[in-house]
Design an enzyme around this catalytic site. Structure first.
Site, PDB file in Angstrom:
ATOM      1  N   GLU A 209       2.209 -54.190   9.920  1.00  0.00           N
ATOM      2  CA  GLU A 209       1.117 -54.083   8.963  1.00  0.00           C
ATOM      3  C   GLU A 209       1.497 -54.446   7.530  1.00  0.00           C
ATOM      4  O   GLU A 209       0.643 -54.887   6.778  1.00  0.00           O
ATOM      5  CB  GLU A 209       0.567 -52.639   8.987  1.00  0.00           C
ATOM      6  CG  GLU A 209      -0.072 -52.240  10.300  1.00  0.00           C
ATOM      7  CD  GLU A 209      -1.316 -53.058  10.607  1.00  0.00           C
ATOM      8  OE1 GLU A 209      -2.103 -53.326   9.673  1.00  0.00           O
ATOM      9  OE2 GLU A 209      -1.475 -53.471  11.769  1.00  0.00           O
TER      10      GLU A 209
ATOM     11  N   SER B 203     -33.194  -6.372  42.853  1.00  0.00           N
ATOM     12  CA  SER B 203     -32.392  -5.242  43.357  1.00  0.00           C
ATOM     13  C   SER B 203     -31.026  -5.128  42.707  1.00  0.00           C
ATOM     14  O   SER B 203     -30.303  -4.152  42.966  1.00  0.00           O
ATOM     15  CB  SER B 203     -32.227  -5.364  44.877  1.00  0.00           C
ATOM     16  OG  SER B 203     -33.482  -5.302  45.514  1.00  0.00           O
TER      17      SER B 203
END
Length: 791
Positions: A204, A484
């Site tokens: 770079e 239930s």
């Protein structure tokens, strides 16, 4: 020559003489220049200089403020439990390998570095990674795990010396991200793999250590290349300029933005060292996209592409990441592997040209594949439903900014192995039910969670049948009629009054009708539409008789039953009406789990919790979530209720569970079915795990399944994959076992036909005895015999 005379009547012109004075025209011109200069300086140049100076000061302040302060808003990362491995642990080889794969360990022939493992048919050798655990740092370790069936038979180091414990690091299960949805793992220069920093500079900005922010040589070279190509083909930005562009500025391409970038690059170099700038670049650079989340920095990119920590990468992997800096989308190795390979090899050649790696290393690296995992590592929130619970509990102590910006590390109780069982159990059972019942595919939904009994730790949670994306979390938000499921609270309310009710008490299971609110009549009926006459309490609960339960609840009192439900842990609204006795109340699976955990924990209430601890980005402890417990019911009444819930499993509506679970396992639980079979529930527990399952339709339409034929089947499948322990038998003080005649509710003797050995609150056991027809072969129910260890 004779001088001419002036004509008559005229005077001869006077001879000019030098006076030393300037021409008025020249004087005026110079005066105008001075005025123009003063005007220009005062009104043009001076303001420009002032504006420039102010701009420089502002830019300098911006550069220093952000770079010296908190550079990034860091997401919160959420981790699972750690896996403690030891001899005797019930876990098989395949599950250990699965967990290692989830952690990104690489399978090799011989582990030589952290993050690697080798597996044979009966053992696994691995090299663990270092990790900062809650109780301190642990360095990397090498160990061998030996298996015998589904159990670890031995744990040793590579020389064969036995070791007591090996700990695997937790799995990262998700994160809480800032608005920009950037993800990163910060790394320091000293933690980088070999060649990475050199490779970045070589590719770079090879003059990085010589320039002061901008490189005129690079700019000139880029301009020449672009002129030759007739367009933009090469940039002249230094690493510092790239950092400025990514860190401070937008991506627009204008001369003003470029000038600002150059100035800020110079200012950045003026205040900070090359090492600081390079480290910031390594943590900031954009290297990919995972959905809406951007992958920023080499630390997170290593996990995303290779599912490995950055410091474990080889040179060919390092070269690929550096190659992506030129264009992460264009060189995406999963979408464009040939293009990525070409670019990676260019990077390797540059490293060789600059003597960073030698020729042999270059050839070996070029010959290797990309080694990118098929699926991305660090998938965004792999377990969104559990993460939803974590976020809700975190918001009780932290605001949203803290959670999305401070880089917190959240350690939870999440168990990925149990989560697998939950997800597969729900998915498999729903598909089977839809096929067997000829239902439309995906017409049924489900939710489930697993809690560790005693501690209240939520180990797994699924808010739907297929959960890899955030959506409606049925486990936390689907409030459905529980039917239930509520009945144990009715019987517990009765058993708290031993002078009035015992497990052997008879209650009439016959037609019942009472006036409800607004003058309407409430007339419950049994599911099978049959009345069973006088039945004892454990039989009524075991078979889920509605008429007997309603009559019992009315005798105890609806307000008292509601109080029991609240003491069990429910904090929502309850209408204290007769319908409450048969589940006329809506709850979420999470709320049901809170109630049943108090039952499973023998009357001790503990808030359900997902979070173990919160640490800062610097590994400093911020918050621990200690165990909180409160005894809300007596050991006596809970012991009696446990007996009745075991009757449910052995003889009643839950007995089909033993088709998938070992007969020796002592379990307790209860089915639940709402009106028109719109909701199917099962809530049950072993000695160490509580699991709740709900099934139904999202549109609340009727289904062909009950609690027993739907949710119970998924519950059994989930529990069959867990290392369950039996509910321990410990008779508390205040409990007496006595022989009981189920038909009359009176006392009996061991050798009388049909007699049962039943627990009673001491002093409430039968004092009258039924007539006895002796049976010299013991008729004690087999599961009771085993539970009590009777001969």
């Amino acid at each position: 020559m004779a001088q001419k005379k002036a004509p008559k009547g005229r005077k001869a012109p006077a001879k000019k003489r030098s006076t030393g004075k300037r021409s008025p025209k020249k004087t005026q011109h110079r005066s105008w220049l001075r005025r123009a200069f003063r005007f220009s300086f005062r009104y043009l140049l001076l303001p420009i200089l002032i504006v420039t100076a102010i701009t420089l000061l502002i830019l300098d302040g911006v550069v220093r403020a952000k770079f010296s302060g908190t550079k990034w808003t860091l997401p919160t990362h959420v981790y699972s439990r750690t896996l403690d491995i030891y001899a005797g642990l019930e876990i098989n080889r395949e599950n250990i390998i699965w967990e290692l794969e989830q952690l990104g360990y690489r399978r090799v022939s011989t582990p030589s570095r952290p993050g690697q493992y080798a597996a044979s048919s009966r053992s696994i050798e691995l090299h663990t990674r270092p990790f900062v655990f809650l109780d301190g740092d642990k360095s990397s370790q090498r160990a061998r795990i030996s298996f015998s069936g589904n159990e670890i038979s031995a744990l040793s180091d590579v020389r064969g010396k036995a070791r007591p414990l090996l700990r695997l690091e937790p799995i990262k299960i998700g994160g809480i991200y800032p608005e920009r949805a950037e993800d990163r793992i910060l790394v320091r220069l000293e933690d980088l793999p070999p060649y990475l920093a050199d490779a970045i500079v070589a590719v770079e900005d090879r003059n990085f250590y010589q320039h002061h922010g901008i490189s005129f040589k690079a700019i000139t070279r880029a301009m020449w290349v672009n002129l030759r190509k007739g367009g933009f083909a090469q940039g002249g930005s230094t690493i510092t300029q790239q950092l400025v562009k990514n860190f401070y500025l937008t991506q627009e391409r204008t001369l003003i933005r470029k000038a600002r970038e150059a100035v800020m690059a110079i200012l950045l170099e003026l205040h900070y060292s090359k090492a600081e700038i390079l480290e910031a670049y390594i943590n900031e650079i954009y290297l990919g996209q995972s959905g809406k989340r951007s992958i920023n920095g080499f630390g997170i990119a290593s996990e995303y592409y290779f599912r490995q920590p950055l410091n474990e990468l080889d040179v060919h992997q390092v070269a690929l990441l550096v190659a992506l800096a030129k264009g992460a989308s264009y060189y995406n190795p999963r979408k464009n592997p040939k293009r990525a390979t070409t670019r990676r090899n260019v990077v390797l050649k540059l490293l060789n040209d600059q003597d960073i790696i030698d020729e042999d290393a270059t050839k070996q690296a070029v010959a290797k594949g990309l080694d990118v995992t098929e699926t991305p590592g660090l998938a965004t929130n792999k377990y969104p439903d559990y993460l939803d619970l974590v976020k809700r509990q975190l918001r009780e102590d932290y605001d949203d900014d803290d959670l999305s910006q401070e880089g917190l590390r959240i350690f939870t109780y999440f168990d990925p192995q149990i989560q697998r069982e939950v997800e597969s159990g729900l998915s498999n059972r729903l598909a089977r039910i839809e096929t067997q019942r000829a239902l439309e595919k995906n017409s049924l939904e489900a939710a489930s969670l697993v809690v560790r009994v005693g501690s209240g730790e939520v180990l797994a949670l699924a808010g739907g049948r297929e959960r890899r994306f955030a959506g409606f979390n049925r486990a936390l938000d689907a409030s459905r009629m529980i039917g239930s499921t509520i009945k144990p609270a009715v019987y517990l309310a009765a058993l708290e009054h031993p002078e009035q009710f015992t497990l052997g008490s008879l209650i009439e299971d016959g037609p019942i009708s009472v006036k409800a609110r607004k003058g309407e009549m409430w007339t419950p009926r049994n599911f099978d539409r049959i009345s069973h006459g006088p039945v004892n309490l454990y039989t009524a609960l075991g078979n889920s008789y509605n008429q007997a339960t309603a009559r019992l609840g009315l005798e105890v009192g609806v307000p008292e039953v509601a109080d029991v439900v609240r003491r069990l842990g429910y904090e929502g609204y309850m209408a204290e009406v007769p319908a409450l006795l048969l589940g006329g109340i809506a709850m979420t699976p999470y709320e049901v789990a809170g109630i049943y955990h108090t039952i499973a924990a023998e009357g001790f209430y503990t808030p359900l919790r997902a979070i173990n601890a919160v640490y800062s980005a610097d590994n400093e402890p911020l918050n621990r979530y200690p165990f909180k417990v409160e005894q809300r019911f007596s050991p006596t009444s809970m012991h009696l209720l446990h007996y009745a819930l075991q009757v449910v499993m052995r003889e009643g509506t839950g007995r089909s569970a033993y088709a998938q679970l070992p007969d020796s396992l002592v379990l307790g639980g209860k089915t639940g079915t709402s009106n028109d079979q719109r909701d199917s529930w099962f809530s049950g527990f072993s000695g160490n795990y509580l699991t709740v399952v709900w099934m139904g339709r999202d549109d609340n339409g009727p289904t062909p399944i009950t609690g027993g034929s739907g949710a119970l089947q998924a519950w059994s499948e989930i529990m069959s994959g867990l290392d369950n322990q039996s509910i321990p038998f410990a008779r508390p003080e205040g409990v007496t076992y006595a022989w009981h005649d189920p038909v009359t509710g009176l006392g009996s003797e061991q050798h009388c036909n049909g007699s049962r050995y039943v627990p009673f609150a001491t002093g409430s056991e039968p004092v009258e005895y039924a007539s006895c027809q002796r049976n010299f072969e013991s008729d004690v129910v087999d599961w009771v015999r085993r539970w009590l260890k009777l001969n």
